[in-house]
Each structure stands twice: as C-alpha cells, then as structure tokens.
Design a protein around this motif. Structure first.
Motif, short mmCIF file in Angstrom:
data_model
loop_
_atom_site.label_atom_id
_atom_site.label_comp_id
_atom_site.label_asym_id
_atom_site.label_seq_id
_atom_site.Cartn_x
_atom_site.Cartn_y
_atom_site.Cartn_z
N LEU A 61 43.17 47.64 33.23
CA LEU A 61 43.11 47.37 34.67
C LEU A 61 43.20 45.86 34.88
O LEU A 61 42.39 45.10 34.34
N VAL A 62 44.18 45.42 35.64
CA VAL A 62 44.32 44.00 35.98
C VAL A 62 43.77 43.77 37.38
O VAL A 62 44.11 44.49 38.33
N LEU A 63 42.89 42.77 37.50
CA LEU A 63 42.33 42.37 38.79
C LEU A 63 42.96 41.05 39.20
O LEU A 63 42.82 40.05 38.50
N VAL A 83 52.96 41.88 34.43
CA VAL A 83 53.37 43.26 34.12
C VAL A 83 54.16 43.28 32.81
O VAL A 83 53.96 44.15 31.95
N LYS A 84 55.06 42.30 32.64
CA LYS A 84 55.84 42.21 31.41
C LYS A 84 54.95 41.87 30.21
O LYS A 84 55.10 42.43 29.12
N ASP A 85 54.00 40.94 30.39
CA ASP A 85 53.17 40.46 29.29
C ASP A 85 52.07 41.47 28.91
O ASP A 85 51.81 41.69 27.73
N LEU A 86 51.42 42.02 29.93
CA LEU A 86 50.20 42.80 29.69
C LEU A 86 50.41 44.30 29.75
O LEU A 86 49.57 45.06 29.28
N LYS A 87 51.50 44.74 30.40
CA LYS A 87 51.80 46.17 30.55
C LYS A 87 50.57 46.95 31.04
O LYS A 87 50.10 47.90 30.40
N PHE A 124 37.67 50.94 31.55
CA PHE A 124 38.93 50.23 31.37
C PHE A 124 38.75 48.96 30.55
O PHE A 124 37.66 48.39 30.49
N ASP A 125 39.84 48.52 29.94
CA ASP A 125 39.93 47.13 29.48
C ASP A 125 40.36 46.31 30.68
O ASP A 125 41.45 46.51 31.21
N VAL A 126 39.50 45.42 31.13
CA VAL A 126 39.73 44.67 32.37
C VAL A 126 40.31 43.30 32.04
O VAL A 126 39.80 42.59 31.17
N ILE A 127 41.37 42.95 32.75
CA ILE A 127 41.96 41.61 32.63
C ILE A 127 41.99 40.99 34.02
O ILE A 127 42.57 41.56 34.94
N ILE A 128 41.36 39.84 34.16
CA ILE A 128 41.31 39.14 35.44
C ILE A 128 42.43 38.11 35.45
O ILE A 128 42.46 37.20 34.61
N ALA A 129 43.35 38.25 36.38
CA ALA A 129 44.45 37.29 36.52
C ALA A 129 44.07 36.28 37.59
O ALA A 129 43.91 36.64 38.75
N SER A 130 43.91 35.02 37.18
CA SER A 130 43.40 34.02 38.12
C SER A 130 43.86 32.63 37.73
O SER A 130 44.16 32.35 36.57
N GLY A 131 43.91 31.75 38.73
CA GLY A 131 44.14 30.34 38.47
C GLY A 131 42.85 29.57 38.51
O GLY A 131 42.83 28.35 38.46
N ASP A 132 41.72 30.29 38.62
CA ASP A 132 40.40 29.68 38.78
C ASP A 132 39.58 29.92 37.52
O ASP A 132 39.34 31.06 37.12
N ASP A 176 52.90 28.96 32.73
CA ASP A 176 52.17 28.68 31.49
C ASP A 176 50.82 29.37 31.56
O ASP A 176 49.90 28.92 32.24
N THR A 177 50.69 30.48 30.88
CA THR A 177 49.47 31.28 30.97
C THR A 177 48.80 31.41 29.61
O THR A 177 49.42 31.21 28.56
N VAL A 178 47.52 31.77 29.62
CA VAL A 178 46.76 31.98 28.40
C VAL A 178 45.75 33.10 28.66
O VAL A 178 45.25 33.24 29.78
N LEU A 179 45.48 33.90 27.65
CA LEU A 179 44.56 35.03 27.77
C LEU A 179 43.27 34.72 27.01
O LEU A 179 43.30 34.47 25.80
#
Length: 782
Positions: free
Chosen positions: A8-10, A49-53, A128-136, A159-162
């Motif tokens: 789940l992406v937030l 969507v491409k990176d994390l599916k 879920f495995d939760v992934i928060i997509a944020s610039g903060d 330029d992103t990082v997980l």
C-alpha cells in the motif's frame, strides 16, 4: 507457504506538490491554468508505480485551515509565506488528477496530511507493506522495520530513495522513533518549531545518541544534573538543555505525527491496476497539455489488467437514495465531507445503496437527528440540484475584453520588469527571478529566506519586504496578481460555460464539517474582492435581458445568534435597539458614550466581537490588536466582565462539549469533537475552540439552508422565472424578472428574516441587507 503481503502506497500529496512546484518550471495548460505542480505529481505517481509496483495507492491531503498544532502554537509554520495563488489552483487541480487515476483521498479538518498518513499506516501495517511517498523527511518517524518505509525525494522529483529502519539509522545515527526528539532539540525552521535555541542538528544528534529520547534525557538530568558533561559533551549543551526544557518538550509534541486522526480507513476492495482506467488518465493528461505523459499513462498498466466490465448503472430510484444516503452520512458524521459511495456503505455497514439507506435512516432516528435531516437537509437536496443545473449567466464577451486588457497590462508590467532588471528573463521562474533580484540587483542582504530546496525565496511575503529597495519589486507583485487573476478566473471561466453562456459550479451541502455549503469547479465563493482588479471579475456575473440579480446578505448573523443563544441582556439590548454593535460594545468596554467612541475603539471591539465566536484567547487577541499582552488581557477581561451572559454561555458550551463529546445547533445538528477526549492539551484546546463556534456557525448554516428551501418553494409556486443562482456563505443571489424585482425582494427578505420564530429570536432581530443590479459588480441598495 505464507501469503505475500500486498503493498500500500500512501501519497503525501501536499509535500509532493510543493516539491514539484519549486522544482519544475512554471507552465500553463491549454486552458491557461498553471499546471507544473500537477505535472510533477503525476510524474511522481508514474515513477512510483514503475519502481514499487504497488497493489494499492491512496492519497492524503492537508486542508486550508488551522490544525491542532496551530491551536496551541499560533506561530506554527508562521515563517512560511502564504501559498502562492498559482500553487493553490494546482492543489485543487491535483484532486482532479487523482480522480482521473482512481486514487482515493483521505483528509480531516484540523489534521495535517502527515497525521492522516500516520493514522492509516498504523492501521494498515498489520496487513500491508506500507510505503509512504513524500518529499517531507518528517514522515521518517513512521518507519517501522520493513513494514513501513518512506519513498522520498532527494532532489527535484526524479531522484528518489527508499528508507527502511536500517536506512534511517544509517542516515541519522538513531532510529525513526527518535526523529521527533531530534526536532524537539534542533528545531525546524520550515515549521517554525523552536527547539532548544543554540543547539543545531549536530548537537541534537550527539544528545540523542547519548541519552535516547528527550524524556530519558531530562529523567537522567533530574538525577544527575551534570550527566551531559559526564558523557563528554560540551558544557554549553548542558546549560542550554537545562534552560530550555519546556521548549524541547513542547517542540517534540509539535513534531510528532499523530496516529489517531478522525478518519475511517477502508481497505481498498480493488487493486490499483484493477481500478486504473488508461483512457480516463490519458484524457486528463491531454486536457492539461501533458503530452509527454500520455504514452507513459497509456502503458502504465497492462491492458488486460485494467479493462473492466462496465459497472451496472444505478437505477433512478437508487440514484435518489444515494443522494439521501450521502446527506444522512454527513449528518451522522459531519467530519466526513462529500462522502463517496464507499464512505456511505462503510458508515452504514451495508452492501447495497438500498440497505444503506435503511440502516442510515435508523441511525438518524437513534441519534436524535431526524428533525435536522427532515427540516434542513433532505428538502435542500433538490434545491442544490436545481442551482447546479441552472447555473449563473456569464458575460463571456466582457471576460474576453477584460482578458485583453489584463494581458496588455501584464505585458506592460513585464516590460517594466525587464527594464528594471536590465535584461529579459522568465518572470515565472523562481530561480531566474531570484538570480535577478538577489544576485544581479543585490536585494535583501545576507539574511534572505530560502525555500526547502535551498533556493532564495521569491514568495510574495518575501518580496513585500523588499518593496522599498527597488521599484522592480512593485512591478513583480502587480504582474503576479494579474497573472493569477487571468489564469484562475478570467481565462479559466469561459471554457467552462455551457452553450447558453451559463457557468455551473458544483454546490455541495455535505462539503464542510460546520454544515455550510461548499463550492467547487470553480469555487465561486472565492471570487476575489480585496482589490479593484479582482472586484472587476464580478461584473462578468450578469442577469439575462429582462431580469436582474438580487443579493440578500444576513447582517452580522453569528453575532446576533451569539446574543440569542447566550441570552446576554446587554448584547440582546444592543441589537434590539438597532445600534451599531461594534460601537455599542466599544462604549460598554471603554466606559464612554457612543458619541465618544473612536475608530480605533470600534476596531478593537470588532476584533474581539468576531474573535469570541472562534474561541480567541488573549494571545490571539494581542496579535490581532497589535498591542502588548497586558493591554490585551485587560481588554479581554473587561469584555467578559461586561458581557457576563455571553461569558457564561461560552463556558456552558465548553463544559457540555467536554461531557457529551459534541455540540448541537438550535435545530439539533450535532458535531462531534473526538479531540476533546485527547490526552494532549493542545488537541483538547483546539477541539474546545471549534466546539465554542460550532453551535453559532452551524445554526447560521441551518438558517440559510432553510431559507433556501422556502425561497425555492416560493419561486416554484409563484415566480417560475426566478431562480437561486449562488450562495456565498451568508449571502444568496437570485436571478429574477425585473418587473417582479421589488415584490420578490420583499418576500425573500421576509422569508430569510423569519426562519426563526419571535420566541426563538427573543427580541433580537435577524436582518437581511439586499442589493439589486444587472451584474454582480454593480449592485445598489434596495
């Protein structure tokens, strides 16, 4: 073999949009709307969507109003300039983008997007495995092993990082749980969190590595006052930590993300790939001129995965039931604004609209809300539908002429800017503008504020500070106002008109927690009026030949309701005698005759008159009066010593809300305040402030809604050529036959002024001020 957990992406939507707004060039859509930030948001979603599916994506939003943090710390984010109009427009447009991508949105009044994300993550990580997509970077504190990770932007939007928990520890030197402690010590200039003055990130890191949390730090110091020095750290740190305990503990609370926001997270029933509609997404991109995104959106999800069988359309009966279900859902849960079908089914705990209608109706009865539903809300449904369908006539030719005039003025301002700069450049580029102002012209000195990306800020609030340094600044501010008016209103409205030249906004009776109507696509309740350039836009709202517009505005209705509900004898007497309420209050508070009240006395009385409706305290009063705390306290005390009935009413409201958890309007509308039960003082304080105002604002909302129903019925019975066309908070606009104008003014005024009975008004008159005109910008008193 255990089943693989879904992802789940937030989306921290505001953070992504802000980053995109500052990182990308400013450009506009074919309709003339600013669109760079929306482009950035969609690009980010495509990338993730491409990176994390992900299996599912949901979005969280901030709302444009104070939060629970502002309630206890008025200066929270106080160093941030007002949101650029161009960015505000794109925040609205981003909702449309998410709708086109079939991504659900979560938000809650008084809570930031971080809190919404924290609340969902806390619940969702169990499944879920939760992934928060944020610039903060603040969201890093939510990281939990590999169950909750943060997908963040390092630079720009590409330029992103997980980050999982190990990555957070590698970056900061401590775990995610200590990030609020880190900010509690180091502070955060972007949020105006003070932290411990004199200690920066390095010192904060050393302290956390040595002691862990702020609580553990002070627990240790209580036992061993020299513990910091004994750990080999600088004596200066020990002195500052001991001197600023309150600041550190308070700042930590401000920096902590809440996980108890009042939202009902519904696990998605369908995957993102299953819900995704490529044709819908592409159509949005094409409308906004995002040509480069079209092929990426068209192939984002394999065709076989997103082709869906057409949904069964609702029958006419089900459609009518759904409208009532949405209203009942909002009546029962006022914080749930504009409830979706899934919201309705979730609240009703039903599988079908028919079953939901039955269940919600039973709950309306069980919670004592039948009267407000049947008296106020249900009869309003066809009124809103009629308003939205009929629309308001727009003089497109006038807007075309105004556009030509404003564009010519825009060009003239641009030439003046280029002359002042000594060269041509892209005025809409913050980077290029900053180079001109701060490098070439040397404005602002060395303390010029920077953006989150480290670029010198060219926000309006910063430019205003420079206005005396160079004439180019005034030209830039004027250029921006013109550009905003053109992009948001003048050039944006004509493409929205129907074949008959009418504009159809979408009014919603479930759009606010207070019970007031909201407006969107476009929001006509925000047509600008503060400047002459903005006011001229209202002249485009016109009456057809043979008709006129009537505006009828309730006069100081919330103050009158405060007098009625509190039964304060002095306040009721002021209104009963028809006096200027602000001058009369000033006379009482300053103990002078009304003839001796000065403009400044009246201004101060007006500040507190309206301030008490929103739970204004001494600190806020001081800021609004522009005085010191002692004088503000004296004025505050004198006011409530004078209007003792009002003071007692406000305290009764506060105590009742604490006891019951909700407040009610004069018509029985309930508004619940979960924050009243919070263990955090500042959350309680904010809830109390809202609770004080809710009966007043809610009763006003009920009154104008009832008036709309009665006026709509009057028009249908007696004046088929008359229509309600707009509602702007306390004001209604009618389009009526010119020959019947005087008669209709008299009858509609009578309806609006007598929604409450004489017994209910207790001698306090409810008054309406009406104006007539051929267009909204040229109205004259009746």
């Amino acid at each position: 073999m255990p089943k693989k957990r879904e992802t789940l992406v937030l989306l921290d939507t505001h953070a992504i949009i802000h980053r995109a707004y500052h990182a990308l060039p400013s450009f506009t859509s074919p309709e003339g709307k600013p669109s760079g930030a929306v482009y950035g948001l969609m690009s980010m979603i495509i990338k993730l969507v491409k990176d994390l599916k992900p299996d599912h994506i949901v979005a969280a939003y901030d709302l444009p109003q104070p939060t629970h943090r502002h309630a206890v710390y008025a200066a929270y984010k106080g160093t941030r300039p007002k949101t650029d109009p161009e960015l505000s427009v794109q925040i609205d447009a981003s909702r449309e983008a998410l709708s086109a991508l079939n991504i659900p949105i979560y938000e809650a009044p008084g809570f930031e997007a971080d809190d919404i994300i924290g609340t969902i993550a806390e619940t969702a990580k169990k499944r879920f495995d939760v992934i928060i997509a944020s610039g903060d970077m603040d969201t890093m504190q939510l990281v939990d092993g590999t169950r909750v990770r943060v997908y963040t932007l390092r630079k720009g939007i590409a330029d992103t990082v997980l980050y999982d928990e190990d990555a957070v520890r590698a970056r900061f030197g401590f775990g995610p749980e200590h990030i609020p402690d880190f900010k509690g010590i180091a502070g955060d200039t972007s949020d105006n969190i003070i932290g411990i003055p004199g200690i920066g990130e390095k010192g904060a890191t050393e302290l956390i590595k040595a002691f862990g949390s702020i609580a553990e730090l002070y627990k240790t110091l209580d036992r061993h006052p020299d513990a910091i020095v004994e750990k080999g750290l600088a004596p200066r740190l020990q002195k500052l930590v001991l001197e600023h305990r309150d600041e550190a503990e308070f700042s930590r609370v401000l920096a902590s993300i809440r996980t108890d926001a009042p939202i009902a997270f519904a696990e998605p029933e369908e995957s993102f790939t299953g819900a995704y509609d490529a044709a819908q997404a592409v159509a949005f991109a094409e409308r906004y001129g995002f040509r480069s995104l079209v092929p990426r959106l068209a192939t984002l999800v394999p065709q076989a995965e997103h082709v869906q069988a057409p949904a069964e359309p609702l029958s006419q009966e089900e459609d009518a039931l759904l409208a009532e279900c949405r209203v009942m859902t909002h009546v029962l849960s006022s914080e749930m604004t504009n409830p979706s079908v899934s919201d309705v089914l979730s609240v009703a705990r039903a599988e079908t609209i028919t079953k939901a209608h039955r269940a919600l109706s039973e709950r309306v009865d069980a919670e004592g809300m039948r009267s407000v539903y049947e008296t106020v809300e249900r009869p309003l449904i066809p009124v809103i539908e009629a308003m939205n369908s009929y629309g308001v006539l727009i003089d497109a030719r006038y807007l075309h002429e105004l556009s030509a005039e404003y564009h010519a003025e825009l060009d003239r301002r641009a030439e003046a800017i280029f002359h002042g700069a000594g060269e041509s450049f892209n005025i809409n580029s913050p980077k290029q503008l900053a180079d001109i102002l701060f490098v070439k012209l040397g404005l602002g000195g060395t303390k010029q504020k920077k953006t989150a990306t480290g670029q010198l800020s060219t926000k309006e609030s910063e430019l205003i500070k420079l206005a005396e340094e160079h004439p180019i600044v005034a030209e830039i501010l004027a250029y921006r106002e013109l550009s905003k008016l053109l992009g948001t209103y003048i050039d944006a409205i004509p493409p929205l008109l129907d074949a008959h030249g009418r504009l159809h906004t979408t009014f919603s009776q479930t759009g606010t927690a207070t019970g007031r109507l909201s407006s969107r696509d476009p929001n006509v309740q925000n047509i600008p009026t503060k400047t002459e350039l903005g006011r001229r836009i209202r002249e485009a709202f016109v009456a057809p030949r043979g008709s006129v517009l009537i505006t009828s505005d309730y006069s100081q209705i919330e103050l009158r309701l405060a007098a009625i509900l509190s039964e304060d004898e002095k306040l009721m007497d002021i209104f009963a005698r028809g006096e200027d309420v602000h001058a009369a209050v000033a006379a009482q508070v300053f103990n002078v005759e009304q003839s001796e009240v000065t403009k400044e006395m009246r201004r101060r009385a007006k500040v507190i008159n309206f301030g008490i409706l929103y739970g204004m305290g001494v600190t806020a009063l001081r800021e609004n009066l522009g005085t010191d705390r002692a004088e503000a306290q004296a004025f505050y005390t004198k006011y409530f010593d004078t209007f003792t009935g009002l003071a007692a009413y406000l305290e009764r409201t506060r105590e009742s809300a604490r006891r019951l958890g909700y407040t009610t309007t004069l018509f029985g509308r309930k508004r619940h305040f979960p924050g009243l039960a919070s263990t955090l003082p500042y959350v309680q304080a904010q809830a109390e402030r809202m609770a004080i105002n809710a009966p007043l604002q809610g009763t006003q909302a009920d009154i104008i809604k009832i008036a709309m129903v009665r006026i709509h019925d009057l028009f249908n019975r007696s004046y088929p050529g008359a229509h309600i066309v707009l509602q702007i908070h306390d004001e209604l606009m009618f389009e009526v036959p010119e020959s019947l104008c005087d008669e209709i003014v008299a009858r509609t005024t009578d309806i609006m002024e007598h929604v409450l009975s004489p017994q209910e008004t207790k001698g306090v008159p409810i008054l309406v001020h009406s104006q007539i005109g051929k267009n909204w910008g040229a109205m004259t008193d009746v």
